[in-house]
Motif scaffolding. Structure first.
Motif, PDB file in Angstrom:
ATOM      1  N   LYS A  41       0.829  -1.206   0.000  1.00 52.18           N
ATOM      2  CA  LYS A  41       0.000   0.000   0.000  1.00 52.18           C
ATOM      3  C   LYS A  41       0.863   1.255   0.000  1.00 52.18           C
ATOM      4  N   SER A  48      -2.633   5.912  -5.273  1.00 48.26           N
ATOM      5  CA  SER A  48      -3.880   5.779  -4.522  1.00 48.26           C
ATOM      6  C   SER A  48      -4.428   7.151  -4.148  1.00 48.26           C
ATOM      7  N   ILE A 220      -5.969  -4.367   2.717  1.00 47.98           N
ATOM      8  CA  ILE A 220      -5.696  -3.264   1.792  1.00 47.98           C
ATOM      9  C   ILE A 220      -6.927  -2.374   1.623  1.00 47.98           C
ATOM     10  N   THR A 224      -7.223   1.585   2.563  1.00 44.04           N
ATOM     11  CA  THR A 224      -7.786   2.545   1.610  1.00 44.04           C
ATOM     12  C   THR A 224      -8.841   3.421   2.279  1.00 44.04           C
TER      13      THR A 224
END
Length: 249
Positions: A41, A48, A220, A224
């Motif tokens: 990540k 992201s 994950i 997020t």
């Protein structure tokens, strides 16, 4: 292509997982997977961040997008031109939110292969010389869940996390009453159906895959969610109904 995938994704992820397994107290594979997910990540963090901001920008433009669709309901060419001008004026790329997902897919496939193949005598042959090869690997997570086998609990958690993450991005929006807005209302209904369909699909697929993959997907997705909340609050772009995850009715 297969050799490149193995050399640059599968082997590094496998080796990182073995390294983390070696240093985690108690040699808990689940904890090692969580740490591996955090590292992945962090690697994808810049992309992201851009994806989350792009999704939020598109949400903010939605009322104007709906107005354009209603105004040019019978003229698709003019509608497309007006939409492109709107995106250009607001410096929004409608496709930029998809790029991080596409980039993340090879990581997901590599993680899937690592968990599918497991850590055993065969796969330990791909461990780099400078990383210690464990004598034996336990697939248990917290002594309760065998991550080499499908886990209904982890699959459900992954689906619920995905539902909440998607729900956060949906702002409350009244039903469009303007003439020619039938397509917009149909699209809103489809988006709402997808909100429930994708998590359900995640659970359905998750119960057939190794629990380690469901744990990865759950972790994950939670990361997020936390990243979204941080960006919304830091940049002051989140609204109360977005943070609370209120869904349009």
């Amino acid at each position: 292509m297969s050799n490149l995938f193995h050399a640059f994704l599968y082997a590094p992820i496998l080796n990182l997982l073995v390294f983390l397994y070696n240093i985690v107290p108690g040699h808990d594979l689940g904890v090692a997977i969580i740490l591996l997910t955090i590292i992945i990540k962090l690697v994808l963090l810049p992309l992201s961040k851009q994806s989350i901001k792009s999704q939020k920008s598109l949400q903010d433009l939605q009322p104007k997008i709906d107005a354009i669709k209603a105004q040019y309901a019978n003229n698709k060419e003019e509608m497309g031109r007006a939409m492109m001008n709107l995106y250009k004026e607001n410096k929004v790329n409608p496709f930029s939110s998809c790029l991080p997902l596409l980039i993340q897919l090879p990581f997901f496939f590599a993680v899937f292969r690592v968990f599918r193949n497991g850590i055993n005598e065969n796969t330990l042959g791909f461990v780099y010389p400078f990383i210690e090869k464990p004598q034996a690997v336990s697939n248990m997570f917290l002594g309760l869940v065998d991550l080499s086998k499908p886990s209904v609990v982890l699959a459900i958690l992954a689906g619920l996390a995905q539902f909440w993450q998607a729900k956060m991005m949906i702002t409350k929006k009244a039903e469009t009453k303007a003439e020619g807005a039938k397509d917009e209302n149909i699209m809103a209904a489809m988006n709402k159906q997808m909100l429930y369909f994708m998590p359900a699909l995640t659970i359905f697929i998750g119960v057939t895959l190794p629990g380690g993959l469901s744990l990865y997907w759950f972790t994950i997705t939670v990361l997020t969610i936390l990243h979204q909340v941080y960006i919304f609050r830091k940049d002051n772009i989140g609204k109360s109904d977005v943070i609370s995850g209120e869904v349009a009715k």
